[in-house]
Write an enzyme that holds these catalytic residues in place. Structure first.
Site, PDB file in Angstrom:
ATOM      1  N   ASP A  61       0.871  -1.172   0.000  1.00 30.09           N
ATOM      2  CA  ASP A  61       0.000   0.000   0.000  1.00 30.09           C
ATOM      3  C   ASP A  61       0.906   1.219   0.000  1.00 30.09           C
ATOM      4  O   ASP A  61       1.521   1.555   1.009  1.00 30.09           O
ATOM      5  CB  ASP A  61      -0.898  -0.007   1.233  1.00 30.09           C
ATOM      6  CG  ASP A  61      -1.841   1.189   1.269  1.00 30.09           C
ATOM      7  OD1 ASP A  61      -1.748   2.052   0.371  1.00 30.09           O
ATOM      8  OD2 ASP A  61      -2.665   1.260   2.194  1.00 30.09           O
ATOM      9  N   SER A 127      -4.853  14.009 -15.247  1.00 31.41           N
ATOM     10  CA  SER A 127      -6.139  13.788 -15.883  1.00 31.41           C
ATOM     11  C   SER A 127      -6.666  15.067 -16.523  1.00 31.41           C
ATOM     12  O   SER A 127      -6.422  16.173 -16.027  1.00 31.41           O
ATOM     13  CB  SER A 127      -7.143  13.312 -14.820  1.00 31.41           C
ATOM     14  OG  SER A 127      -8.471  13.392 -15.271  1.00 31.41           O
ATOM     15  N   TYR A 152     -12.022  13.529  -6.953  1.00 33.10           N
ATOM     16  CA  TYR A 152     -11.007  12.860  -7.781  1.00 33.10           C
ATOM     17  C   TYR A 152     -10.208  13.882  -8.575  1.00 33.10           C
ATOM     18  O   TYR A 152      -8.972  13.873  -8.575  1.00 33.10           O
ATOM     19  CB  TYR A 152     -11.672  11.863  -8.738  1.00 33.10           C
ATOM     20  CG  TYR A 152     -10.774  11.454  -9.877  1.00 33.10           C
ATOM     21  CD1 TYR A 152      -9.712  10.580  -9.670  1.00 33.10           C
ATOM     22  CD2 TYR A 152     -10.946  11.987 -11.155  1.00 33.10           C
ATOM     23  CE1 TYR A 152      -8.864  10.231 -10.710  1.00 33.10           C
ATOM     24  CE2 TYR A 152     -10.110  11.649 -12.199  1.00 33.10           C
ATOM     25  CZ  TYR A 152      -9.069  10.770 -11.966  1.00 33.10           C
ATOM     26  OH  TYR A 152      -8.222  10.439 -13.000  1.00 33.10           O
ATOM     27  N   LYS A 156      -6.045  15.243  -8.459  1.00 34.80           N
ATOM     28  CA  LYS A 156      -5.111  15.363  -9.580  1.00 34.80           C
ATOM     29  C   LYS A 156      -4.533  16.782  -9.655  1.00 34.80           C
ATOM     30  O   LYS A 156      -3.334  16.965  -9.914  1.00 34.80           O
ATOM     31  CB  LYS A 156      -5.799  14.984 -10.887  1.00 34.80           C
ATOM     32  CG  LYS A 156      -6.162  13.506 -10.978  1.00 34.80           C
ATOM     33  CD  LYS A 156      -4.940  12.610 -10.832  1.00 34.80           C
ATOM     34  CE  LYS A 156      -5.254  11.151 -10.995  1.00 34.80           C
ATOM     35  NZ  LYS A 156      -4.061  10.279 -10.804  1.00 34.80           N
ATOM     36  N   ASN A 182      -9.536  10.029 -22.077  1.00 31.62           N
ATOM     37  CA  ASN A 182     -10.292   8.856 -21.611  1.00 31.62           C
ATOM     38  C   ASN A 182      -9.703   7.564 -22.147  1.00 31.62           C
ATOM     39  O   ASN A 182      -9.998   7.178 -23.280  1.00 31.62           O
ATOM     40  CB  ASN A 182     -11.773   9.000 -22.022  1.00 31.62           C
ATOM     41  CG  ASN A 182     -12.465  10.083 -21.242  1.00 31.62           C
ATOM     42  OD1 ASN A 182     -12.181  11.267 -21.411  1.00 31.62           O
ATOM     43  ND2 ASN A 182     -13.353   9.703 -20.356  1.00 31.62           N
ATOM     44  N   ASP A 301     -19.668  15.316 -13.454  1.00 32.50           N
ATOM     45  CA  ASP A 301     -19.363  15.225 -14.883  1.00 32.50           C
ATOM     46  C   ASP A 301     -19.204  16.621 -15.497  1.00 32.50           C
ATOM     47  O   ASP A 301     -20.015  17.511 -15.239  1.00 32.50           O
ATOM     48  CB  ASP A 301     -20.476  14.493 -15.632  1.00 32.50           C
ATOM     49  CG  ASP A 301     -20.348  12.991 -15.543  1.00 32.50           C
ATOM     50  OD1 ASP A 301     -19.255  12.502 -15.215  1.00 32.50           O
ATOM     51  OD2 ASP A 301     -21.354  12.305 -15.806  1.00 32.50           O
TER      52      ASP A 301
END
Length: 338
Positions: A61, A127, A152, A156, A182, A301
């Site tokens: 981990d 991302s 999320y 990043k 993606n 989104d």
């Protein structure tokens, strides 16, 4: 003669495993570290079947500083690629603290390990979500980052900021930030693909699972966006193309060619595809009619995002080989054999 020993943090995951293959095929020695939170040990068999190399994975981990330090005591690395992050937008909205703990602590611990060995050469898996709802499309590396739409995405952004600060203070620590669009598809050999331990949430594996009868239907989250058919627009990149970009980024770092630190690159095909167009592409290559319904918008989104990849082409020599139909074809071939 090896080009160097590379730690792939998250090496048994979807993108990590394809990158391990590409690194091996391009002359690097690879050590994987992955606790199988969202992957399976069987991917090591697939990597070996493709490359002939049995990669060692340490079940670590990387968010644990002591366990990560012990890993670095076992190996002298020439560089690292950091994939060890949770990645579900929706889950991050529900479990923000888990995402901050894992995604940031694992990065900090890998940076510490490299710095103790007086090494840099870190490639960070970022991302396109850092752009938020961009004002202009396609986005370039100079497009301002906007408010993150999910925890999320914020991890990043924060990961990038950590590396900007580290590289400013320690310029000998060389890093590249790769902003993916993606990733989708599977290795053309059909021996590895997206095989998450957790339930898939990305569009393409959900499409193929519905096509294979493993799910009843697909939900399209929203058809009232300001796009050509009302569904969200994304830039889909074949996972093998994405993997090769990591090899090129490492070679770029290790050759000392970078002119900015960290160096930043967008990785996408450069074309926007709506969710409904992705469904149509799958139906075309598979010959199947997909069962889907229109649902409400999903929290987190963004409306549309796709890349200008010219910088990666110019400085890394990166050219995507696969298009959207290749993505769907390889993803479907992988699904059919699972």
């Amino acid at each position: 003669m090896s080009k160097g020993k590379i730690l792939v943090a998250g090496g048994t995951g979807y993108i990590g495993s394809h990158t391990v293959v590409d690194l091996l095929e391009n002359g690097f020695e690879v050590v994987s570290a992955d606790n199988y939170h969202n992957s399976k040990a069987s991917v090591l068999d697939g990597i070996e079947a493709i490359t002939g190399v049995r990669v060692v994975n340490h079940t670590v981990d990387l968010a644990d500083p002591i366990a990560t330090a012990q890993l670095f005591e076992k190996h002298a690395f020439d560089g690292a690629i950091h994939f060890a992050a949770y990645k579900s937008v929706g889950e991050s909205v529900d479990r923000p603290l888990a995402y901050y703990r894992n995604n940031l602590n694992s990065l900090l611990n890998v940076i510490d390990g490299l710095r103790r060995q007086k090494k840099g050469n870190l490639v960070f898996s970022s991302s396109c979500s850092v752009y938020g709802n961009a004002d202009e499309l396609p986005v370039t590396e100079n497009t301002p980052r906007k408010q993150a739409e999910s925890p999320y995405a914020r991890t990043k952004q924060m990961g990038e900021d950590i590396l900007y600060d580290v590289c400013a203070k320690h310029p000998e620590f060389a890093a590249v930030l790769l902003r993916y669009f993606n990733p989708a598809g599977a290795h053309p050999s059909g021996k590895i693909g997206e095989d998450a331990a957790n339930t898939a949430s990305n569009l393409v594996p959900v499409i193929t699972e519905v096509g294979a009868g493993k799910r009843e239907k697909l939900t399209v989250f929203g058809n009232d966006y300001d796009t050509r058919d009302g569904s969200c627009v994304r830039d889909y990149i074949h996972v093998s193309d994405l993997a090769h970009a990591h090899t090129l980024a490492l070679e770029y770092l290790m050759s000392g060619r970078q002119t900015e630190n960290p160096a930043l690159f967008n990785l996408g095909i450069g074309e926007g595809l709506t969710v409904l167009e992705a469904i149509n592409a799958f139906e075309k290559v598979s010959g199947k009619s997909l069962n889907y319904e229109i649902g409400p918008r999903r929290p987190g989104d963004v409306v549309a995002v796709y890349a200008d990849r010219s910088k990666a082409t110019e400085l890394l020599g990166w050219e995507p080989k696969y298009g959207v139909e290749d993505i769907m074809r390889t993803a479907w071939a992988w699904e059919e054999k699972r």
